[in-house]
Design a protein around this motif. Structure first.
Motif, PDB file in Angstrom:
ATOM      1  N   GLY A  73       0.812  -1.215   0.000  1.00 14.67           N
ATOM      2  CA  GLY A  73       0.000   0.000   0.000  1.00 14.67           C
ATOM      3  C   GLY A  73       0.839   1.255   0.000  1.00 14.67           C
ATOM      4  O   GLY A  73       2.054   1.225   0.221  1.00 14.67           O
ATOM      5  N   SER A  74       0.178   2.375  -0.252  1.00 10.50           N
ATOM      6  CA  SER A  74       0.877   3.656  -0.300  1.00 10.50           C
ATOM      7  C   SER A  74       1.077   4.213   1.102  1.00 10.50           C
ATOM      8  O   SER A  74       0.339   3.884   2.041  1.00 10.50           O
ATOM      9  CB  SER A  74       0.085   4.651  -1.136  1.00 10.50           C
ATOM     10  N   LEU A  75       2.074   5.069   1.247  1.00  7.52           N
ATOM     11  CA  LEU A  75       2.369   5.685   2.541  1.00  7.52           C
ATOM     12  C   LEU A  75       1.198   6.535   3.023  1.00  7.52           C
ATOM     13  O   LEU A  75       0.953   6.650   4.224  1.00  7.52           O
ATOM     14  CB  LEU A  75       3.633   6.538   2.428  1.00  7.52           C
ATOM     15  N   SER A  76       0.464   7.118   2.084  1.00  9.36           N
ATOM     16  CA  SER A  76      -0.674   7.954   2.482  1.00  9.36           C
ATOM     17  C   SER A  76      -1.806   7.132   3.098  1.00  9.36           C
ATOM     18  O   SER A  76      -2.612   7.657   3.851  1.00  9.36           O
ATOM     19  CB  SER A  76      -1.200   8.723   1.266  1.00  9.36           C
ATOM     20  N   ASP A  77      -1.849   5.827   2.784  1.00  6.07           N
ATOM     21  CA  ASP A  77      -2.915   4.968   3.306  1.00  6.07           C
ATOM     22  C   ASP A  77      -2.444   4.036   4.419  1.00  6.07           C
ATOM     23  O   ASP A  77      -3.258   3.571   5.222  1.00  6.07           O
ATOM     24  CB  ASP A  77      -3.497   4.106   2.169  1.00  6.07           C
ATOM     25  N   VAL A  78      -1.148   3.725   4.439  1.00 10.56           N
ATOM     26  CA  VAL A  78      -0.616   2.729   5.371  1.00 10.56           C
ATOM     27  C   VAL A  78       0.498   3.361   6.207  1.00 10.56           C
ATOM     28  O   VAL A  78       1.496   3.848   5.659  1.00 10.56           O
ATOM     29  CB  VAL A  78      -0.082   1.490   4.603  1.00 10.56           C
TER      30      VAL A  78
END
Length: 390
Positions: A57-62
């Protein structure tokens, strides 16, 4: 086993401002900063002698903590010889099987077919028979529960009274069931065929659009002499054998000299951008174009009185007000019968005059002609007859 200390190399503060590049948290967990606005987590592991990377996942979500937990779970599977990517895909398929309502699968099937539809299906004609006549009753059912009895009960009330719509609905439903089967769901892809057997043969007889006899076209054409937008559009429709839509959406840029080239998106059944249609403008058709130019607005030759193009019902209403049963689309039939009765043109040329596709895909691929030179004198001859200049 890798110690927790050896794994947790990154800090939350570092992660928030990490520079572009790949950063190792240890134990196979990596943060890949692609740009200032984009960063993603992945878990690197080896199984059966092959190295693989699993996106987390992306850093913005995870968050960092969530990424570590996901990596721990994947690491546990690797320790017992299981590929976490394969296991995740299996879990997603299992989840799909738990959420497989007909409504959901129908929406997915429509999404998958959009590229084949005109304007990506924005007009809604592909989906509307399902949306109006199937999904209100069956949409909440699991797709695996759809059988011939349910389909019969759903479409039975309109099977004879709205025969064309019912046929479209059952055919679309068959495609949705095939899509579900392709997803690995347990469905009866023969359900629609069985339902048709239960529903029986339709009593509906399709009615053809009323057409004017070609012998009567000159008198009608003579009644259109007042140079209004509607009259000029009707005159060009008659002279060229086009459908109503290409005339309504005719732009000045479609015309070069005596050639009117209609792009594929305005032609019935044409999705390939290379399948434009060339129409020769006779003397009379060219005169109509010149008369229409002063009315042009926003590039359209036949604009609406308010905004956009002329309504698709305008020409039909004009004929209704004149007390005629014939409709604008019927002038294509008038032209086609005139070609049959009054010319010795080949079948292929006559069919191409009214934009009908002739032959199969392989035959058309080798033929590679639109018979333009053969059609050109026919437009002239038809126009002279229609305008009373013979």
């Amino acid at each position: 086993m890798v110690s927790k200390r050896a794994r947790s190399k990154l800090s939350a503060a570092f992660v928030r401002s990490a520079p572009i590049g790949k950063h190792n948290d240890g134990g196979g967990l990596w943060l890949h900063v692609v740009s200032d606005a984009r960063a993603k987590w992945f878990y690197r592991f080896s199984i059966a002698g092959k190295r693989r990377e699993m996106g987390l996942g992306s850093l913005s979500d995870v968050s960092l903590q969530q990424a570590r937990e996901a990596a721990d779970a994947a690491r546990s599977l690797v320790r017992v010889g299981q590929d976490p990517i394969i296991q995740r895909d299996k879990q997603r398929r299992d989840t799909l099987r738990q959420d497989n309502s007909l409504e959901k699968i129908a929406a997915e099937a429509f999404e998958a077919r959009k590229a084949e539809l005109r304007d990506d299906g924005k007009a809604g004609r592909w989906f509307s028979p399902l949306q109006l006549h199937v999904l209100p009753k069956l949409g909440a059912y699991p797709v695996s529960a759809i059988d011939q009895r349910l389909i019969q009960e759903t479409l039975g009330p309109i099977w004879h009274t709205k025969a064309v719509t019912a046929q479209k609905a059952i055919n679309r439903l068959g495609l949705v069931l095939k899509h579900a089967a392709a997803l690995g769901l347990e469905v009866d892809i023969q359900a629609t065929s069985k339902a048709k057997a239960l529903l029986g043969r339709q009593r509906h007889r399709p009615t053809h659009i009323e057409a004017m006899a070609w012998q009567d076209v000159p008198d009608f054409y003579a009644s259109l002499q007042e140079p209004t937008v509607a009259n000029l559009a009707m005159r060009l429709l008659i002279l060229t054998g086009h459908r109503v839509k290409p005339v309504r959406f005719l732009r000045l840029q479609h015309i070069e000299g005596r050639i009117w080239t209609t792009p594929s998106e305005l032609l019935k059944g044409k999705k390939d951008a290379t399948e434009a249609f060339r129409c020769y403008l006779s003397d009379e058709a060219a005169r109509v174009i010149e008369l229409a130019k002063p009315f042009a607005r926003d590039g359209f030759l036949f604009p609406s009185m308010r905004k956009g193009v002329m309504s698709d019902a305008t020409l039909s209403r004009m004929m209704e007000r004149k007390g005629l049963k014939a409709r604008p689309h019927g002038f294509r039939t008038s032209l086609r019968v005139w070609l049959e009765d009054q010319t010795d043109a080949s079948f292929e040329v006559k069919e191409t005059m009214v934009q009908h596709t002739v032959g199969g895909a392989v035959e058309r691929a080798y033929r590679r002609t639109d018979y333009f030179d053969q059609r050109k004198p026919l437009y002239d001859e038809w126009s002279r007859f229609v305008a009373g200049n013979e």
